[in-house]
Design an enzyme around this catalytic site. Sequence first.
Site, PDB file in Angstrom:
ATOM      1  N   HIS A  86     -13.518 -44.058-125.919  1.00 31.48           N
ATOM      2  CA  HIS A  86     -12.291 -44.413-126.641  1.00 31.48           C
ATOM      3  C   HIS A  86     -11.000 -43.886-126.003  1.00 31.48           C
ATOM      4  CE1 HIS A  86     -12.704 -40.439-128.664  1.00 31.48           C
ATOM      5  NE2 HIS A  86     -11.402 -40.539-128.861  1.00 31.48           N
ATOM      6  N   ASP A  87     -11.076 -42.802-125.211  1.00 31.71           N
ATOM      7  CA  ASP A  87      -9.847 -42.269-124.593  1.00 31.71           C
ATOM      8  C   ASP A  87      -9.756 -42.540-123.088  1.00 31.71           C
ATOM      9  OD1 ASP A  87      -8.467 -41.260-126.720  1.00 31.71           O
ATOM     10  OD2 ASP A  87      -9.443 -39.309-126.691  1.00 31.71           O
ATOM     11  N   GLU A  90      -6.750 -44.738-121.874  1.00 38.34           N
ATOM     12  CA  GLU A  90      -5.473 -44.083-122.192  1.00 38.34           C
ATOM     13  C   GLU A  90      -5.217 -42.867-121.305  1.00 38.34           C
ATOM     14  OE1 GLU A  90      -3.437 -42.125-126.058  1.00 38.34           O
ATOM     15  OE2 GLU A  90      -5.018 -43.576-126.405  1.00 38.34           O
ATOM     16  N   ASP A  91      -6.294 -42.112-120.998  1.00 36.70           N
ATOM     17  CA  ASP A  91      -6.112 -40.829-120.298  1.00 36.70           C
ATOM     18  C   ASP A  91      -6.296 -40.891-118.787  1.00 36.70           C
ATOM     19  OD1 ASP A  91      -5.613 -39.763-122.720  1.00 36.70           O
ATOM     20  OD2 ASP A  91      -7.543 -38.784-122.993  1.00 36.70           O
TER      21      ASP A  91
END
Length: 735
Positions: A86-87, A90-91
């Site tokens: 999930h990250d 984004e990261d």
Amino acid sequence: MTEVDIEKENAAIAQAYKELLRVSYQTLSKDDKKLIRHAFEVALDAHKDQRRKSGEAYIFHPIAVAKIVAQEIGLDATSIASALLHDVVEDNPNYTIADIERLFGDTVARIVDGLTKISVLNKEMDVSLQAENFRKMLLTLNEDVRVIIIKIADRLHNMQTMDSMRDDKQVKIASETLYIYAPLAHRIGLYNIKTELEDLGLKYTEPEVYNDIAERMQESKEEQDAYIKAFSQVIEKSLNKEGLNYEIKGRPKSIFSIRRKMVKQGVSFDEVYDKFAVRIIYKSDLANEKFLAWKIYSIVTDHFTPNPIRLRDWISSPKSTGYEALHITVVGPKSRWVEVQIRSERMNEIAEKGYAAHYKYKNASDKEDNLDLWINKLQEALESNETDAVDFVEQFKLNLYSKEIFVFSPKGDLKSLPKGATPLDFAFSIHTEVGMKTRGAKVNGKLVPLSHELQSGDRVEILTSDNAKPNANWLDYATTARARSKIKSALNAHTKEIAEEGKEILRRKLKQLKITLNEKAVNELVNYFKLKTSLDLFYRVGIGTIDNAKLKAFASSRSNAFVSYIKSKIRKPEVPKDIDKDEITSKYDMLVFGKEEERLNYTLANCCNPIPGDQVFGFVTINDGIKVHKKNCPNAVSLQSNYAYRIMQAKWIDSSQRTYTSHIKLSGIDNLGLVNDITKLISENLHVNMKSISFSSDDGIFNGDITVEVKNQTMLKNLIDKLKKINGIDKVVRV
């Protein structure tokens, strides 16, 4: 970090991953495990250089989120893989959604995309970034509800590990959680997670209150256990005699719900009577579930006196979250009220796991059920993109925590609506067209006003007319987000029509004053009348608030060339920043009281300092007249509970949108069809609403009284002029 530390950490990561596979609520196939392993390896690579605020490796966070998704919520392998990833996008700039789609397929990519925050919005933009993120997240709901569920799991783990954050960050995240994530968890049926989110939210927003209640609950734990034991002993014999396979558990109420009761009822911790509930969970096949629930109910009420008002049967009509149970409140040992919840194992699983268990027990042949209907309903609410993000989230919240009532259509169909709903909400829940054409409503065969509050069991019939149109008062009557957003859209469309007419009227009137209607003139007019948008200007001309006299005053101020020259030298003419916005803004500049919306003298309370636009109420003081307080003022609860008779309804309104009641007297020579001519003229005269009408005729002479609602004097004058032109009318006067 030393090599030993790195080895230890790697071993802990491997252990956490094995634990994730072991605790999955759903049985994982070989392919499932392969998918999860692949997701784990990608997440491990993407987060290899990242650490959390606490200093631990970042990968522990996605594993923990995946564990909540797998164990507590009980979702499938796709969801577990998405939670691990999930990250990632984004990261880590090396991974894109396209990469995720290539590696894991379309479904996982779509879920991960839904979970990736909007980070490209310019922070300086005049928009709430957080609200936009909520909006984006909520819009994915209809595509895949798993996005929201993984987001809730992500938020739960963040809340559980927030100790190492700065205080202000803790309060911000906790407030956000209480504002939207806890209500969402509640609505999807994740009651355990909702409770934990609320308690953690309280822990960081009001730590002293939280710790005080937690300590006191710990102190009274032994007493509670003893009470539940005493309760169980009374009914166990009878339950065993019936050969039932059951378990009796005590469930303490959450710290958050106890706090809410203390505030709402204005009582201390010791005065909250139901700090825990007794839960009876029984084994049963599907066919006998309902029968056994009522059998247990019968046994419990044989021994303890029930409170008839507090019976909740969610087995016959489950909540729209899918929740099923029988709740009763009885007078237990020591004459204390105690809530008893009766559920089968299946119902209990649905209550604890929500969405996942709900679908485990659902057959493909089942007709569309409540949770699906709720998601479809939300889909409609989400489709109206006209509101800004903050309004959108506020409206969405309206539908989240609402308690439900059940009402019947004339054909006997059961409809679920939020508590406090009105016939107008019912009309819009049937179909938008029915809502838009609503003329009136009958409840249980009787005509009722549209503001009438519906009760469970009411039979509601909507009366429609092709000529009916929504008006601004409807927003006071409608409570559901769906109805409110549809009414707002209709009113906006109507006001824009008036604004179009207003633009043409303004063009003609300015032409007479030798002024051309161009961008410069519009800017000057908007500034002169202290408005925000050009549409505000056109609308006010359309309804007659800005009349000839005001436009002449503007023209003369403009034609005073010397003054305007000096002014322009001193300061540059301002162009309102919202001039081109395609909306009509409300200028909350007047406070009115009571149902009649009267203007009265008042002062603003110092304790909450309300400002125009706030939700407020009036309080009649002994010496200082009416004091106006915000509805969420710290003193509101005590004032409303102790001095309810001194509370007055109050609200801020836009004076240009306000309607005024006027009485008109007519007299003249009676002739056939005269009344018809008068009523026809009034009903065709835009923006005038007729409240009452009476006529009497005596020897060929008639007298009439009419009460109308108008927005301003110009409209009334136009109406009187038109009435005078009707054949037979001799005199028209305003009383």
